[in-house]
Design a protein around this motif. Structure first.
Motif, PDB file in Angstrom:
ATOM      1  N   VAL A  21     -55.368  42.915 -41.622  1.00 45.67           N
ATOM      2  CA  VAL A  21     -55.579  43.890 -40.551  1.00 45.67           C
ATOM      3  C   VAL A  21     -54.770  43.402 -39.356  1.00 45.67           C
ATOM      4  CG1 VAL A  21     -57.269  45.039 -39.085  1.00 45.67           C
ATOM      5  CG2 VAL A  21     -57.867  44.428 -41.442  1.00 45.67           C
ATOM      6  N   ASN A  22     -53.857  44.241 -38.852  1.00 46.16           N
ATOM      7  CA  ASN A  22     -52.874  43.781 -37.878  1.00 46.16           C
ATOM      8  C   ASN A  22     -52.553  44.888 -36.867  1.00 46.16           C
ATOM      9  OD1 ASN A  22     -51.207  41.351 -37.480  1.00 46.16           O
ATOM     10  ND2 ASN A  22     -49.494  42.772 -37.620  1.00 46.16           N
ATOM     11  N   PRO A  23     -52.969  44.740 -35.598  1.00 45.48           N
ATOM     12  CA  PRO A  23     -53.744  43.646 -35.035  1.00 45.48           C
ATOM     13  C   PRO A  23     -55.150  43.619 -35.617  1.00 45.48           C
ATOM     14  CG  PRO A  23     -53.522  45.404 -33.435  1.00 45.48           C
ATOM     15  CD  PRO A  23     -52.627  45.764 -34.583  1.00 45.48           C
ATOM     16  N   HIS A  72     -61.418  36.430 -40.511  1.00 48.46           N
ATOM     17  CA  HIS A  72     -62.635  37.199 -40.284  1.00 48.46           C
ATOM     18  C   HIS A  72     -62.211  38.564 -39.771  1.00 48.46           C
ATOM     19  CE1 HIS A  72     -66.185  38.258 -37.553  1.00 48.46           C
ATOM     20  NE2 HIS A  72     -66.624  38.364 -38.780  1.00 48.46           N
ATOM     21  N   THR A  73     -62.510  39.610 -40.525  1.00 44.35           N
ATOM     22  CA  THR A  73     -61.992  40.919 -40.184  1.00 44.35           C
ATOM     23  C   THR A  73     -62.959  42.005 -40.622  1.00 44.35           C
ATOM     24  OG1 THR A  73     -59.986  42.285 -40.259  1.00 44.35           O
ATOM     25  CG2 THR A  73     -60.650  41.253 -42.329  1.00 44.35           C
ATOM     26  N   TYR A  74     -62.508  43.227 -40.523  1.00 37.34           N
ATOM     27  CA  TYR A  74     -63.260  44.409 -40.921  1.00 37.34           C
ATOM     28  C   TYR A  74     -63.772  44.251 -42.357  1.00 37.34           C
ATOM     29  CZ  TYR A  74     -63.864  49.456 -41.866  1.00 37.34           C
ATOM     30  OH  TYR A  74     -64.353  50.691 -42.209  1.00 37.34           O
ATOM     31  N   ALA A  75     -65.069  44.436 -42.544  1.00 34.16           N
ATOM     32  CA  ALA A  75     -65.710  44.061 -43.805  1.00 34.16           C
ATOM     33  C   ALA A  75     -65.454  45.026 -44.953  1.00 34.16           C
ATOM     34  CB  ALA A  75     -67.217  43.920 -43.591  1.00 34.16           C
ATOM     35  N   THR A 124     -58.727  56.447 -42.873  1.00 37.07           N
ATOM     36  CA  THR A 124     -58.225  55.316 -43.653  1.00 37.07           C
ATOM     37  C   THR A 124     -59.259  54.818 -44.660  1.00 37.07           C
ATOM     38  OG1 THR A 124     -58.872  53.846 -41.840  1.00 37.07           O
ATOM     39  CG2 THR A 124     -56.567  54.504 -41.938  1.00 37.07           C
ATOM     40  N   GLN A 125     -60.541  55.103 -44.411  1.00 35.94           N
ATOM     41  CA  GLN A 125     -61.551  54.672 -45.375  1.00 35.94           C
ATOM     42  C   GLN A 125     -61.317  55.298 -46.741  1.00 35.94           C
ATOM     43  OE1 GLN A 125     -63.888  52.326 -44.732  1.00 35.94           O
ATOM     44  NE2 GLN A 125     -64.487  52.404 -46.887  1.00 35.94           N
ATOM     45  N   ALA A 126     -60.791  56.509 -46.767  1.00 41.78           N
ATOM     46  CA  ALA A 126     -60.502  57.154 -48.055  1.00 41.78           C
ATOM     47  C   ALA A 126     -59.504  56.332 -48.857  1.00 41.78           C
ATOM     48  CB  ALA A 126     -59.962  58.563 -47.822  1.00 41.78           C
ATOM     49  N   PHE A 127     -58.508  55.772 -48.190  1.00 42.13           N
ATOM     50  CA  PHE A 127     -57.514  54.964 -48.892  1.00 42.13           C
ATOM     51  C   PHE A 127     -58.075  53.593 -49.266  1.00 42.13           C
ATOM     52  CE2 PHE A 127     -55.045  57.854 -46.151  1.00 42.13           C
ATOM     53  CZ  PHE A 127     -54.367  58.543 -47.156  1.00 42.13           C
ATOM     54  N   ILE A 128     -58.884  53.027 -48.380  1.00 40.22           N
ATOM     55  CA  ILE A 128     -59.516  51.747 -48.696  1.00 40.22           C
ATOM     56  C   ILE A 128     -60.346  51.865 -49.979  1.00 40.22           C
ATOM     57  CG2 ILE A 128     -61.243  50.071 -47.884  1.00 40.22           C
ATOM     58  CD1 ILE A 128     -60.250  50.658 -45.025  1.00 40.22           C
ATOM     59  N   PRO A 178     -81.741  44.774 -35.145  1.00 39.59           N
ATOM     60  CA  PRO A 178     -81.456  45.581 -36.331  1.00 39.59           C
ATOM     61  C   PRO A 178     -80.183  45.126 -37.006  1.00 39.59           C
ATOM     62  CG  PRO A 178     -80.836  46.770 -34.351  1.00 39.59           C
ATOM     63  CD  PRO A 178     -81.545  45.530 -33.895  1.00 39.59           C
ATOM     64  N   PRO A 179     -80.107  45.283 -38.324  1.00 33.05           N
ATOM     65  CA  PRO A 179     -78.916  44.860 -39.067  1.00 33.05           C
ATOM     66  C   PRO A 179     -77.800  45.892 -38.950  1.00 33.05           C
ATOM     67  CG  PRO A 179     -80.493  45.773 -40.580  1.00 33.05           C
ATOM     68  CD  PRO A 179     -81.150  45.805 -39.221  1.00 33.05           C
ATOM     69  N   ILE A 180     -77.241  46.074 -37.755  1.00 36.78           N
ATOM     70  CA  ILE A 180     -76.185  47.048 -37.547  1.00 36.78           C
ATOM     71  C   ILE A 180     -74.877  46.427 -38.017  1.00 36.78           C
ATOM     72  CG2 ILE A 180     -74.930  48.433 -35.856  1.00 36.78           C
ATOM     73  CD1 ILE A 180     -77.466  48.547 -34.200  1.00 36.78           C
ATOM     74  N   LEU A 181     -74.401  46.886 -39.163  1.00 37.29           N
ATOM     75  CA  LEU A 181     -73.239  46.277 -39.784  1.00 37.29           C
ATOM     76  C   LEU A 181     -71.940  46.961 -39.369  1.00 37.29           C
ATOM     77  CD1 LEU A 181     -74.703  45.742 -43.360  1.00 37.29           C
ATOM     78  CD2 LEU A 181     -74.693  44.165 -41.420  1.00 37.29           C
ATOM     79  N   HIS A 182     -72.034  48.159 -38.853  1.00 38.10           N
ATOM     80  CA  HIS A 182     -70.862  48.896 -38.388  1.00 38.10           C
ATOM     81  C   HIS A 182     -71.098  49.319 -36.956  1.00 38.10           C
ATOM     82  CE1 HIS A 182     -68.867  49.284 -42.280  1.00 38.10           C
ATOM     83  NE2 HIS A 182     -70.043  49.548 -42.803  1.00 38.10           N
ATOM     84  N   GLY A 183     -70.011  49.564 -36.249  1.00 39.40           N
ATOM     85  CA  GLY A 183     -70.154  50.176 -34.952  1.00 39.40           C
ATOM     86  C   GLY A 183     -70.552  51.636 -35.099  1.00 39.40           C
TER      87      GLY A 183
END
Length: 342
Positions: free
Chosen positions: A142-144, A108-111, A87-91, A9-14
Motif C-alpha cells: 500500500v503506497n502511500p 503494518h497496513t490495511y487489513a 477497490t475492495q471489489a478488486f481486492i 468496541p472491536p471497531i476493525l474498520h473506520g
C-alpha cells in the motif's frame, strides 16, 4: 485520580458509526467521523439524467469512464484500466485470478489485503523489506501506506515488479491515497507491464466513498480476467456519470490538494498541543502515538468524535480531517478537555 481504561468496541474498520453509537449512546449528534481516510471535501455532484437510475449502465459510458481515468491517473501506454465497485471489489477478486501459496504484505497496513488471501488458503506474511516482497509469489504494497504514510519510491517498486514478473510472480500496489502526490510518485506509467496490478480508489480523494468506484490498472491479460470475474454492470449508472465528471476536473483536485495540506498542518498543531506524538500520515490522515490512546479514543467518542484505533497497536490512533468549522471547533474543545482531564 486514576481512571480505569474503558471497555472498547472491536471497531476493525473506520466508518462504523453504528457500532460507535451502540457503545457510546450518550454521545452528542451528529457524530464527527474522523475514523476514515476520506476527504472532507466531496466533489459537487453533477446533474444526473434520470436514465442513469432507470436504465442498466451503458457499456459506452463505462468505456468513456475508463478512458478518462487513464488520463487522470497518467496510465502507461500499455495499461488497461478496469473500473469496479470500489477497490475492495478488486481486492476480493485477485486471489481467485492468481492463486498463491505464499503472499507477502509490506508492513503494518490495511487489513483487507491479508484477510482475502488468507481466506483463499495462502500463507500470508507481514514483511519489512522489498527484498522479502520480491521473494514471494504475490506481494502487496500500500503506497502511500495506511496508516503511517510510508512511501516507497516508484522506481524501486517498478524494479520489484519486474523481478517478480520474471519468475511468474505478481506485485499488487494499492495507491488508494496517491491522488495528492506528484504523478511521478505513482507507478501508473508502469501499469500494463507483466506482473503488476495497480489499484486506485475514487471515493477517498473525491470525498464520495458511497459512490463505490475504484480502478485496476494492469496488463491486457489480467484486465480481461478481471472484467470476466466482475461481470456485466459492475459499476452503477450514477457512479459512471459522477466518476467521469470528477476525474476530468483536474483543477478541482489540485485546489483540494492545497486545502488538504493546510488542514493537515492545522490538525498537526492541535494534536501536538494535546500531547500526541505524530508518527506518520498522508494528506487525508495523521497517525499518532500516546500511552493513553485507548482512553483518548473513549474520551473523544463520548463527545461524538470517532477516530480509528488499532487492536494490535493500542498506543496508536489515526485522525482524519474535520469537514467544517463547527467540527474543527468541537475537536479542539475535546482535545483541550482531554489534555486537562486524562
Amino acid at each position: 485520580m486514576s481512571v480505569s481504561p474503558p471497555i472498547l468496541p472491536p471497531i476493525l474498520h473506520g466508518g462504523r458509526l453504528d457500532l460507535a453509537r451502540a457503545h457510546f449512546p450518550q454521545a452528542p449528534e451528529p457524530w464527527i467521523d474522523l475514523s476514515t481516510g476520506v476527504s472532507p471535501y466531496p466533489y459537487p455532484l453533477p446533474p444526473l439524467a434520470p436514465e442513469v437510475f432507470t436504465r442498466l449502465p451503458d457499456v459506452a459510458a463505462l468505456v468513456a469512464l475508463e478512458r478518462i481515468a487513464a488520463v487522470a491517473y497518467h496510465a502507461g501506454p500499455k495499461a488497461q484500466v478496469v473500473a469496479g465497485a470500489g477497490t475492495q471489489a478488486f481486492i476480493q477478486c485477485l486471489p481467485r485470478l492468481r492463486p498463491a501459496t505464499r503472499v507477502a504484505v509490506l508492513g503494518h497496513t490495511y487489513a483487507e489485503h491479508a484477510a482475502v488471501w488468507r481466506a483463499a488458503g495462502a500463507e500470508v506474511s507481514r514483511v519489512e523489506t522489498l527484498e522479502e516482497i520480491a521473494a514471494a509469489e504475490v506481494g502487496v504494497i500500500v503506497n502511500p501506506n495506511n496508516p503511517d504514510g510510508r512511501l516507497e519510491p516508484a522506481a524501486r517498486l517498478a524494479d520489484t515488479a519486474r523481478r517478480m514478473a520474471a519468475k511468474g510472480g505478481l506485485l499488487i500496489v494499492d495507491e488508494a491515497f496517491a491522488d495528492f502526490l506528484p504523478a511521478e510518485a505513482s507507478l501508473a506509467l508502469c501499469a500494463g507491464e507483466d506482473g503488476l496490478v495497480l489499484l486506485r480508489s475514487f471515493g477517498k480523494a473525491y470525498g464520495l466513498p458511497g459512490v463505490r468506484l475504484g480502478f485496476a490498472l494492469c496488463g491486457a491479460q489480467i484486465a480481461e480476467r478481471l472484467r470476466a470475474t466482475l461481470g456485466p454492470w459492475s459499476v452503477s449508472g450514477p457512479a459512471l456519470a459522477i466518476g467521469a465528471a470528477a476525474l476530468a476536473d483536474a483543477p478541482w483536485l489540485a485546489a483540494r490538494g492545497v486545502a488538504l495540506a493546510q488542514d493537515a498542518a492545522r490538525l498537526d498543531g492541535l494534536l501536538a498541543a494535546a500531547g500526541f506524538e505524530i508518527i506518520g500520515g498522508a494528506s487525508l490522515f495523521r497517525l499518532v502515538r500516546h500511552a493513553a490512546a485507548d482512553r483518548w479514543f473513549a474520551h473523544l467518542a463520548r463527545r461524538g468524535i470517532l477516530t480509528r484505533r488499532f487492536g494490535e497497536r493500542p498506543d496508536r490512533l489515526r485522525f482524519g480531517l474535520p469537514a467544517a468549522p463547527a467540527a474543527w471547533e468541537r475537536l479542539e474543545r475535546a482535545l483541550e478537555s482531554g489534555r486537562n482531564g486524562l
